[in-house]
Motif scaffolding. Structure first.
Motif, short mmCIF file in Angstrom:
data_model
loop_
_atom_site.label_atom_id
_atom_site.label_comp_id
_atom_site.label_asym_id
_atom_site.label_seq_id
_atom_site.Cartn_x
_atom_site.Cartn_y
_atom_site.Cartn_z
N PRO A 170 -16.94 -25.71 0.67
CA PRO A 170 -16.61 -26.96 1.37
C PRO A 170 -16.01 -28.03 0.46
N GLN A 171 -16.35 -28.01 -0.82
CA GLN A 171 -15.81 -28.98 -1.78
C GLN A 171 -14.67 -28.38 -2.60
N CYS A 172 -13.97 -27.48 -1.98
CA CYS A 172 -12.90 -26.75 -2.68
C CYS A 172 -11.91 -27.70 -3.36
N ARG A 173 -11.45 -28.74 -2.64
CA ARG A 173 -10.44 -29.64 -3.19
C ARG A 173 -10.98 -30.36 -4.44
N GLU A 174 -12.23 -30.87 -4.36
CA GLU A 174 -12.81 -31.58 -5.50
C GLU A 174 -13.01 -30.64 -6.69
N ILE A 175 -13.39 -29.39 -6.40
CA ILE A 175 -13.62 -28.42 -7.48
C ILE A 175 -12.33 -28.15 -8.24
N TYR A 176 -11.25 -27.90 -7.51
CA TYR A 176 -9.99 -27.60 -8.19
C TYR A 176 -9.42 -28.83 -8.89
N GLU A 177 -9.64 -29.99 -8.32
CA GLU A 177 -9.19 -31.21 -9.00
C GLU A 177 -9.91 -31.37 -10.34
N MET A 178 -11.23 -31.14 -10.34
CA MET A 178 -11.98 -31.22 -11.59
C MET A 178 -11.55 -30.13 -12.56
N LEU A 179 -11.29 -28.93 -12.06
CA LEU A 179 -10.87 -27.83 -12.93
C LEU A 179 -9.57 -28.17 -13.65
N TYR A 180 -8.60 -28.72 -12.91
CA TYR A 180 -7.32 -29.07 -13.53
C TYR A 180 -7.47 -30.26 -14.46
N ARG A 181 -8.40 -31.18 -14.13
CA ARG A 181 -8.64 -32.32 -15.01
C ARG A 181 -9.25 -31.84 -16.33
N VAL A 182 -10.17 -30.87 -16.24
CA VAL A 182 -10.76 -30.30 -17.46
C VAL A 182 -9.68 -29.61 -18.29
N PHE B 2 -17.60 -26.97 -10.61
CA PHE B 2 -18.55 -27.40 -9.57
C PHE B 2 -19.79 -28.02 -10.22
N GLY B 3 -20.25 -27.43 -11.32
CA GLY B 3 -21.40 -27.99 -12.02
C GLY B 3 -21.13 -29.37 -12.55
N LEU B 4 -19.92 -29.60 -13.03
CA LEU B 4 -19.56 -30.92 -13.58
C LEU B 4 -19.54 -32.00 -12.51
N ILE B 5 -19.08 -31.67 -11.29
CA ILE B 5 -19.01 -32.69 -10.25
C ILE B 5 -20.32 -32.83 -9.47
N SER B 6 -21.26 -31.89 -9.67
CA SER B 6 -22.47 -31.87 -8.86
C SER B 6 -23.73 -32.26 -9.62
N THR B 7 -23.64 -32.43 -10.94
CA THR B 7 -24.82 -32.76 -11.73
C THR B 7 -24.55 -34.00 -12.57
N GLU B 8 -25.63 -34.64 -12.97
CA GLU B 8 -25.51 -35.85 -13.77
C GLU B 8 -25.07 -35.51 -15.19
N GLU B 9 -24.50 -36.52 -15.85
CA GLU B 9 -24.07 -36.33 -17.23
C GLU B 9 -25.26 -35.95 -18.11
N GLY B 10 -25.02 -35.02 -19.01
CA GLY B 10 -26.07 -34.57 -19.91
C GLY B 10 -26.88 -33.40 -19.39
N THR B 11 -26.74 -33.08 -18.08
CA THR B 11 -27.48 -31.96 -17.50
C THR B 11 -26.90 -30.63 -17.98
N THR B 12 -27.79 -29.71 -18.32
CA THR B 12 -27.34 -28.36 -18.72
C THR B 12 -26.80 -27.62 -17.50
N ILE B 13 -25.67 -26.97 -17.67
CA ILE B 13 -25.08 -26.16 -16.59
C ILE B 13 -25.34 -24.70 -16.92
N ARG B 14 -25.97 -24.00 -15.97
CA ARG B 14 -26.32 -22.58 -16.16
C ARG B 14 -25.51 -21.73 -15.19
N ILE B 15 -24.77 -20.78 -15.73
CA ILE B 15 -23.87 -19.94 -14.93
C ILE B 15 -24.25 -18.47 -15.12
N ILE B 16 -24.31 -17.74 -14.02
CA ILE B 16 -24.59 -16.30 -14.06
C ILE B 16 -23.32 -15.56 -13.67
N LYS B 17 -22.85 -14.64 -14.54
CA LYS B 17 -21.61 -13.89 -14.31
C LYS B 17 -21.94 -12.41 -14.16
N ASN B 18 -21.32 -11.75 -13.17
CA ASN B 18 -21.63 -10.33 -12.93
C ASN B 18 -20.91 -9.39 -13.89
#
Length: 697
Positions: A587-599, A637-653
């Motif tokens: 649902p937040q696809c647009r915000e996710i891609y905007e953040m990805l390109y900003r990064v 998504f982790g960057l736009i959904s969590t507060e600054e300084g929060t650890t982001i944990r990602i699981i990859k298959n």
């Protein structure tokens, strides 16, 4: 311990005028009644001594009711037995012995039960039908063959073998002894049978794995005796003993009535054959559910790898006030949290365990360590390990495996040495964790030393898993030919995992010639596995052999083998969110891609520099596809959904690619975030522009 000595009757006899019915004025009969009444009112230790003294003085201690009450109120089984041994002559009947035998057996004082029976026999006290069942129960649970045989002989001599409680107890005794023929003989000779006798015999034959006999007995059982317990025995036999779920379902459907046991047995049966859909269908159709029903389905999902479904069911369970998760529930759910990286839920469960005062045993401690370790929270895993009051081989092995996944080789060896110093013997799993730690850190000499001496020093013969660790260790260290020779000379047939490890090592070191040999073995063993074709195609691409790379891709198309899509998940506010490469369903696809390109802009990211570029010629379309890898979307998504300084944990298959690995390092420095990525091989802790793997993975 001496029996309670005769003492003054104290206040009970001191003031005759205090009570019109004092013992001095009562007849012998009413004195007996008064004694029984006084003993029945939970006397104190002092008053019990006085009552005992009075019973000795009046000779009433030999009366059945008085002696029975005295024996049951004595402070310990030993003192009760001592009182019986001190009797000058035996009581009038076996009633006191029967009461105490029953009490001892019910209270699990089984050795005292046997000793009491020995006293009974030494005093030549006659027996009745109530004497032998508790004795036989204790003889069964303690495997005391002599007492059981003696009881059987006594029952035969007194003509009591036809009594149902005694026949049932004898049948249980001989089944426990592993002599079903004797149990069947007693059953056949018993003229009057009830449902308990039938069910005991049927269950006994099931436990002895004589399933045909058990089913035949069930079919011969009179309909009036076929109660819900006997039907449940048949369902359990087919489900859990024979693995014939279809037959179990036929019996289940024929049942006139069902209870929780019936439904739960069928759900567990479907779990054993990995039929989660049928298990869920049964669960949904249950008229009522108890905690065992929920536990059975949760365990079914976890055992078969449906971790998201298990967590969803656990959340549904919390909506029912009448069903409280118990120890079995949380122990089953914790592995699902670990596999999905659901740290918030795992921590909530840990808190629930403490709030409900659930005892944390070895199994639960191990599950908590595994959960925290798989969620990337190594600090909490260490805390649970240190707080564990008892530690066994499996707990140590789990801690070693967790540390190994995080590449902490020094700490692995520290825990391993602690294990040895505590006198706890390592097992095969322990050594796999130890060798993996060496492989993740490139400790070739250390790993080879332990591999070559594990049989001599620890008494453990190297298994397939240990060879796999060594192939990975020396292969990634560049000793490709040594790894190849090791696989060819193994004492057992090499698995596809070993060949795959070597093929990956060939990719790292660019050895195309050996890679082609290995790929032929792999494709022969796993012709439908997409990873082998993709990995070989990538090896060709790194050498710019475009035609050969296209050949591998075309071969996949001919065999209709689809490439396994990359998938990454991230937990935000107790919810797991999954992303696939190029995913646009969120649902937040647009915000996710905007953040990805900003990064990407802040990192000055240029995907075409990546050595992981997998398409011929590196055209712009596929260069830009690299930025849409699933772990990058999860990071955005982790960057736009969590507060600054929060650890982001990602699981990859899948294994993280070089391009994403570099992206995570740069992002961790640029945004001041700690990023933890668990791929299918190990953990990567990205902090301030560096990774815990030191680019060795």
């Amino acid at each position: 311990m001496a029996c309670i000595a005769p003492v003054p009757v104290l206040s009970l006899l001191a003031n005759p005028n205090s009570n019109r019915n004092t013992p001095e004025t009562l007849t012998l009969t009413t004195t007996e009644q008064w004694l029984v009444s006084s003993l029945s009112s939970s006397p104190t230790a002092v008053s019990l001594g006085a009552l005992h003294a009075l019973s000795l003085k009046t000779g009433l201690c030999r009366r059945d009711t008085v002696l029975s009450h005295l024996l049951l109120h004595f402070p310990s089984p030993s003192s009760s037995l001592l009182l019986l041994r001190s009797l000058c002559s035996p009581p009038d009947s076996p009633f006191p012995f029967n009461s105490l035998l029953s009490f001892f057996s019910r209270s699990s004082f089984h050795l005292h039960t046997l000793e009491l029976y020995s006293i009974l026999r030494s005093l030549s006290v006659p027996i009745d039908p109530s004497t032998l069942p508790p004795l036989l129960r204790s003889a069964t649970l303690t495997s005391c063959i002599a007492a059981g045989f003696d009881a059987h002989a006594l029952a035969f001599k007194t003509g009591l073998t036809d009594r149902l409680p005694i026949a049932t107890a004898l049948i249980r005794f001989y089944f426990a002894l592993g002599r079903p023929a004797l149990s069947r003989c007693i059953f056949d000779r018993c003229r009057n049978r009830d449902s308990v006798l039938w069910n005991t015999t049927i269950v006994g034959f099931i436990r002895c794995r004589e399933f045909d006999v058990a089913r035949k007995l069930f079919d011969e059982m009179p309909p009036i005796d076929q109660n819900i317990a006997s039907w449940n025995s048949m369902v359990d036999m087919y489900c859990n003993k024979m693995g014939d779920v279809e037959m179990a379902r036929k019996v289940f459907d024929q049942m006139p009535k069902r209870d929780f046991v019936s439904w739960n047995a069928m759900i567990s049966g479907y779990a054993r054959v990995s039929d989660c859909n049928s298990a869920r269908e049964l669960f949904d159709n249950m008229p009522e559910r108890d905690v065992l029903s929920w536990n059975a389905l949760i365990a079914c999902y976890v055992q078969n790898g449906f971790f998201a479904e298990a967590l969803q069911l656990f959340r549904e369970m919390q909506g029912f006030d009448e069903v409280m998760p118990n120890k079995v529930t949380v122990t089953a759910v914790l592995p699902a949290c670990g596999h999905l990286g659901a740290l918030d839920l795992g921590r909530w469960i840990h808190g629930y365990i403490k709030r409900q005062c659930i005892a944390i045993d070895l199994q639960m401690s191990t599950a908590l360590i595994d959960m925290y370790g798989r969620c990337g929270c190594i600090e909490d895993a260490r805390k649970v390990f240190k707080q564990a009051r008892k530690k066994d081989t499996f707990l140590f092995s789990t801690m070693i495996e967790v540390l190994s996944m995080h590449g902490m080789a020094d700490e692995v060896f520290s825990v391993f040495n602690y294990m040895i110093n505590e006198g706890i013997k390592p097992n095969d799993i322990t050594m796999v964790g130890l060798l993996k730690a060496c492989a993740h850190q490139g400790l070739v000499e250390e790993g080879l030393r332990w591999f070559n001496t594990m049989e001599e020093e620890l008494g453990l013969s190297p298994k397939l898993e240990h060879y796999g660790c060594i192939v990975d260790l020396i292969g990634r260290a560049g000793k490709l030919n040594d790894a190849y020779e090791l696989i060819l000379n193994m004492p057992m047939e090499p698995s596809p995992v070993l060949w795959s490890s070597l093929l990956n090592a060939c990719k790292i070191h660019g050895d195309v010639e050996l890679a082609e040999k290995v790929a032929r073995h792999l494709i022969e063993l796993e012709p439908e596995s997409c990873g082998n074709y993709v990995l070989m195609s990538n090896i060709y691409l790194t050498k710019r052999r475009w035609k050969d790379a296209d050949g591998m891709r075309n071969l996949m198309k001919e065999k209709e083998i689809a490439k396994k899509p990359g998938c990454s998940s991230v937990e935000v506010r107790n919810q797991i969110y999954e992303f696939f490469a190029g995913d646009r369903n969120h649902p937040q696809c647009r915000e996710i891609y905007e953040m990805l390109y900003r990064v990407a802009a802040r990192l000055r990211y240029k995907p075409w520099r990546s050595s992981d570029l997998r398409e011929k010629g590196g055209d712009m379309k596929h260069k830009h596809a690299l930025i849409h890898h699933s772990e990058k979307l999860a990071l955005a998504f982790g960057l736009i959904s969590t507060e600054e300084g929060t650890t982001i944990r990602i699981i990859k298959n899948l294994r993280i690619c070089e391009d994403c690995h570099l992206f995570m390092k740069l992002a961790s420095a640029c945004f001041g975030r700690k990023v933890i990525v668990r791929d299918c091989h190990r953990f990567h802790h990205f902090i301030d522009g560096s990774c815990s793997c030191f680019d060795y993975w």
